[in-house]
Scaffold this motif. Structure first.
Motif, PDB file in Angstrom:
ATOM      1  N   ILE A 120       0.862  -1.189   0.000  1.00 60.50           N
ATOM      2  CA  ILE A 120       0.000   0.000   0.000  1.00 60.50           C
ATOM      3  C   ILE A 120       0.891   1.230   0.000  1.00 60.50           C
ATOM      4  CG2 ILE A 120      -1.710   1.321   1.308  1.00 60.50           C
ATOM      5  CD1 ILE A 120      -2.688  -1.302   2.484  1.00 60.50           C
ATOM      6  N   GLU A 121       0.603   2.156  -0.893  1.00 57.22           N
ATOM      7  CA  GLU A 121       1.332   3.424  -0.945  1.00 57.22           C
ATOM      8  C   GLU A 121       0.979   4.245   0.298  1.00 57.22           C
ATOM      9  OE1 GLU A 121       3.336   4.549  -3.495  1.00 57.22           O
ATOM     10  OE2 GLU A 121       3.041   2.786  -4.753  1.00 57.22           O
ATOM     11  N   ASN A 122       1.972   4.893   0.899  1.00 59.45           N
ATOM     12  CA  ASN A 122       1.692   5.787   2.015  1.00 59.45           C
ATOM     13  C   ASN A 122       1.014   7.051   1.475  1.00 59.45           C
ATOM     14  OD1 ASN A 122       2.734   4.185   4.058  1.00 59.45           O
ATOM     15  ND2 ASN A 122       4.788   5.008   3.828  1.00 59.45           N
ATOM     16  N   PRO A 123      -0.113   7.457   2.077  1.00 57.56           N
ATOM     17  CA  PRO A 123      -0.817   8.657   1.608  1.00 57.56           C
ATOM     18  C   PRO A 123      -0.087   9.940   2.025  1.00 57.56           C
ATOM     19  CG  PRO A 123      -1.932   7.696   3.498  1.00 57.56           C
ATOM     20  CD  PRO A 123      -0.809   6.771   3.155  1.00 57.56           C
ATOM     21  N   ASP A 124      -0.482  11.058   1.443  1.00 57.60           N
ATOM     22  CA  ASP A 124       0.150  12.344   1.735  1.00 57.60           C
ATOM     23  C   ASP A 124       0.046  12.735   3.210  1.00 57.60           C
ATOM     24  OD1 ASP A 124       0.795  12.571  -0.934  1.00 57.60           O
ATOM     25  OD2 ASP A 124      -0.946  13.821  -1.416  1.00 57.60           O
ATOM     26  N   TRP A 125      -1.047  12.370   3.871  1.00 56.61           N
ATOM     27  CA  TRP A 125      -1.254  12.766   5.264  1.00 56.61           C
ATOM     28  C   TRP A 125      -0.442  11.930   6.254  1.00 56.61           C
ATOM     29  CZ3 TRP A 125      -2.819   8.643   8.017  1.00 56.61           C
ATOM     30  CH2 TRP A 125      -3.558   7.662   7.367  1.00 56.61           C
ATOM     31  N   TYR A 126       0.135  10.811   5.818  1.00 55.60           N
ATOM     32  CA  TYR A 126       0.831   9.882   6.707  1.00 55.60           C
ATOM     33  C   TYR A 126       2.163  10.452   7.182  1.00 55.60           C
ATOM     34  CZ  TYR A 126       3.174   5.594   8.240  1.00 55.60           C
ATOM     35  OH  TYR A 126       3.851   4.647   8.954  1.00 55.60           O
ATOM     36  N   LYS A 127       2.346  10.531   8.498  1.00 58.65           N
ATOM     37  CA  LYS A 127       3.608  11.019   9.060  1.00 58.65           C
ATOM     38  C   LYS A 127       4.540   9.835   9.292  1.00 58.65           C
ATOM     39  CE  LYS A 127       5.581  13.639  12.851  1.00 58.65           C
ATOM     40  NZ  LYS A 127       5.307  14.330  14.119  1.00 58.65           N
ATOM     41  N   ARG A 128       5.704   9.909   8.683  1.00 62.22           N
ATOM     42  CA  ARG A 128       6.686   8.844   8.840  1.00 62.22           C
ATOM     43  C   ARG A 128       7.228   8.834  10.267  1.00 62.22           C
ATOM     44  NH1 ARG A 128      11.115   9.898   4.912  1.00 62.22           N
ATOM     45  NH2 ARG A 128      10.632  12.044   5.327  1.00 62.22           N
ATOM     46  N   ASP A 129       7.492   7.636  10.805  1.00 67.22           N
ATOM     47  CA  ASP A 129       8.044   7.564  12.156  1.00 67.22           C
ATOM     48  C   ASP A 129       9.540   7.877  12.125  1.00 67.22           C
ATOM     49  OD1 ASP A 129       9.343   5.215  11.360  1.00 67.22           O
ATOM     50  OD2 ASP A 129       7.916   3.906  12.368  1.00 67.22           O
ATOM     51  N   TRP A 130      10.174   7.894  13.283  1.00 64.42           N
ATOM     52  CA  TRP A 130      11.552   8.364  13.405  1.00 64.42           C
ATOM     53  C   TRP A 130      12.533   7.542  12.569  1.00 64.42           C
ATOM     54  CZ3 TRP A 130      15.581   5.476  15.247  1.00 64.42           C
ATOM     55  CH2 TRP A 130      15.245   4.284  15.896  1.00 64.42           C
ATOM     56  N   ILE A 131      12.351   6.241  12.511  1.00 63.37           N
ATOM     57  CA  ILE A 131      13.291   5.402  11.759  1.00 63.37           C
ATOM     58  C   ILE A 131      13.186   5.683  10.254  1.00 63.37           C
ATOM     59  CG2 ILE A 131      11.814   3.360  11.533  1.00 63.37           C
ATOM     60  CD1 ILE A 131      15.560   3.234  12.274  1.00 63.37           C
TER      61      ILE A 131
ATOM     62  N   ARG B 189      12.335   8.591   9.003  1.00 68.41           N
ATOM     63  CA  ARG B 189      12.941   9.907   8.780  1.00 68.41           C
ATOM     64  C   ARG B 189      14.471   9.819   8.805  1.00 68.41           C
ATOM     65  NH1 ARG B 189       8.689  11.234  12.250  1.00 68.41           N
ATOM     66  NH2 ARG B 189      10.092  11.608  13.999  1.00 68.41           N
ATOM     67  N   VAL B 190      15.017   9.016   9.707  1.00 65.78           N
ATOM     68  CA  VAL B 190      16.475   8.878   9.819  1.00 65.78           C
ATOM     69  C   VAL B 190      17.054   8.199   8.582  1.00 65.78           C
ATOM     70  CG1 VAL B 190      18.322   7.699  11.082  1.00 65.78           C
ATOM     71  CG2 VAL B 190      16.525   8.911  12.333  1.00 65.78           C
ATOM     72  N   LEU B 191      16.419   7.134   8.132  1.00 65.12           N
ATOM     73  CA  LEU B 191      16.939   6.366   7.003  1.00 65.12           C
ATOM     74  C   LEU B 191      16.537   6.945   5.643  1.00 65.12           C
ATOM     75  CD1 LEU B 191      16.458   2.747   8.346  1.00 65.12           C
ATOM     76  CD2 LEU B 191      18.544   4.132   8.325  1.00 65.12           C
ATOM     77  N   GLY B 192      15.630   7.897   5.635  1.00 63.83           N
ATOM     78  CA  GLY B 192      15.202   8.512   4.379  1.00 63.83           C
ATOM     79  C   GLY B 192      13.967   7.853   3.799  1.00 63.83           C
ATOM     80  N   LYS B 193      13.375   8.528   2.850  1.00 63.95           N
ATOM     81  CA  LYS B 193      12.103   8.082   2.276  1.00 63.95           C
ATOM     82  C   LYS B 193      12.233   6.796   1.465  1.00 63.95           C
ATOM     83  CE  LYS B 193       8.165   9.572  -0.432  1.00 63.95           C
ATOM     84  NZ  LYS B 193       7.535  10.597  -1.204  1.00 63.95           N
ATOM     85  N   ALA B 194      13.347   6.616   0.795  1.00 64.12           N
ATOM     86  CA  ALA B 194      13.520   5.432  -0.066  1.00 64.12           C
ATOM     87  C   ALA B 194      13.289   4.159   0.738  1.00 64.12           C
ATOM     88  CB  ALA B 194      14.917   5.426  -0.671  1.00 64.12           C
ATOM     89  N   GLY B 195      12.460   3.319   0.233  1.00 65.59           N
ATOM     90  CA  GLY B 195      12.149   2.067   0.898  1.00 65.59           C
ATOM     91  C   GLY B 195      11.010   2.159   1.889  1.00 65.59           C
ATOM     92  N   PHE B 196      10.565   3.368   2.212  1.00 67.13           N
ATOM     93  CA  PHE B 196       9.493   3.544   3.188  1.00 67.13           C
ATOM     94  C   PHE B 196       8.250   4.199   2.590  1.00 67.13           C
ATOM     95  CE2 PHE B 196      13.227   3.350   5.975  1.00 67.13           C
ATOM     96  CZ  PHE B 196      12.808   2.374   6.852  1.00 67.13           C
ATOM     97  N   GLU B 197       8.249   4.443   1.289  1.00 65.90           N
ATOM     98  CA  GLU B 197       7.093   5.104   0.684  1.00 65.90           C
ATOM     99  C   GLU B 197       5.915   4.160   0.518  1.00 65.90           C
ATOM    100  OE1 GLU B 197       9.699   3.584  -2.567  1.00 65.90           O
ATOM    101  OE2 GLU B 197      10.073   4.898  -0.889  1.00 65.90           O
ATOM    102  N   LYS B 198       6.163   2.871   0.780  1.00 62.23           N
ATOM    103  CA  LYS B 198       5.114   1.866   0.677  1.00 62.23           C
ATOM    104  C   LYS B 198       5.164   0.992   1.924  1.00 62.23           C
ATOM    105  CE  LYS B 198       5.768   1.664  -4.276  1.00 62.23           C
ATOM    106  NZ  LYS B 198       6.238   0.903  -5.402  1.00 62.23           N
ATOM    107  N   THR B 199       4.060   0.374   2.240  1.00 59.59           N
ATOM    108  CA  THR B 199       4.049  -0.549   3.368  1.00 59.59           C
ATOM    109  C   THR B 199       4.568  -1.911   2.927  1.00 59.59           C
ATOM    110  OG1 THR B 199       1.808  -1.305   2.877  1.00 59.59           O
ATOM    111  CG2 THR B 199       2.030   0.595   4.355  1.00 59.59           C
TER     112      THR B 199
END
Length: 140
Positions: A21-32, A34-44
């Motif tokens: 599932i793609e993360n929606p625009d309103w979804y706030k990324r958790d600390w890990i 943010r630290v590791l960057g968006k790549a690899g975390f834009e989807k569940t």
């Protein structure tokens, strides 16, 4: 071996995602994230044996799967199977805007005569007590 099995509507209920599932625009990324960057975390992530699970459902003519896990509401199709992600009935989900949430729920309408789901509406509320809005309508 179930008597009158054709009179039942079979629904699979699981915790983890059988599809990404793609993360929606309103979804706030958790600390890990943010630290590791968006790549690899834009989807569940999806369940490890998702393909086997989806094939198992198809072989048994189960064409509706309900799941939760990441609190991101959505509906999508896979090979004739409708997959509904529940969202968050409590609103305990991180939102990019301070003071907002994404409390959501699904309304699945059934045709009792055909014993089949007809539609799924996702409703969401970003400010608690502010009222819900229709986010998505999916017709089966």
């Amino acid at each position: 071996s179930i008597p009158n099995s054709s009179n039942y509507t079979y629904i699979a209920l699981v915790h983890h995602h059988p599809k990404i599932i793609e993360n929606p625009d309103w979804y706030k990324r958790d600390w890990i994230e943010r630290v590791l960057g968006k790549a690899g975390f834009e989807k569940t992530m999806r369940m490890i044996d998702a393909d086997e699970f989806l094939n198992w459902n198809k072989a048994r003519k189960i064409d509706l799967i309900l799941h939760g896990h990441k609190h991101i509401p959505t509906v999508h199709e896979h090979d004739g199977i409708t997959i509904v992600a529940a969202g968050s009935a409590t609103g305990k989900v991180a939102h990019v805007d301070k003071g907002k949430t994404y409390l959501s729920y699904n309304v699945i309408k059934f045709d009792l005569a055909t014993r089949r789901p007809v539609s799924c509406t996702i409703l969401a509320e970003e400010i608690l007590g502010g009222g819900t809005k229709d986010v998505l309508l999916h017709n089966f």
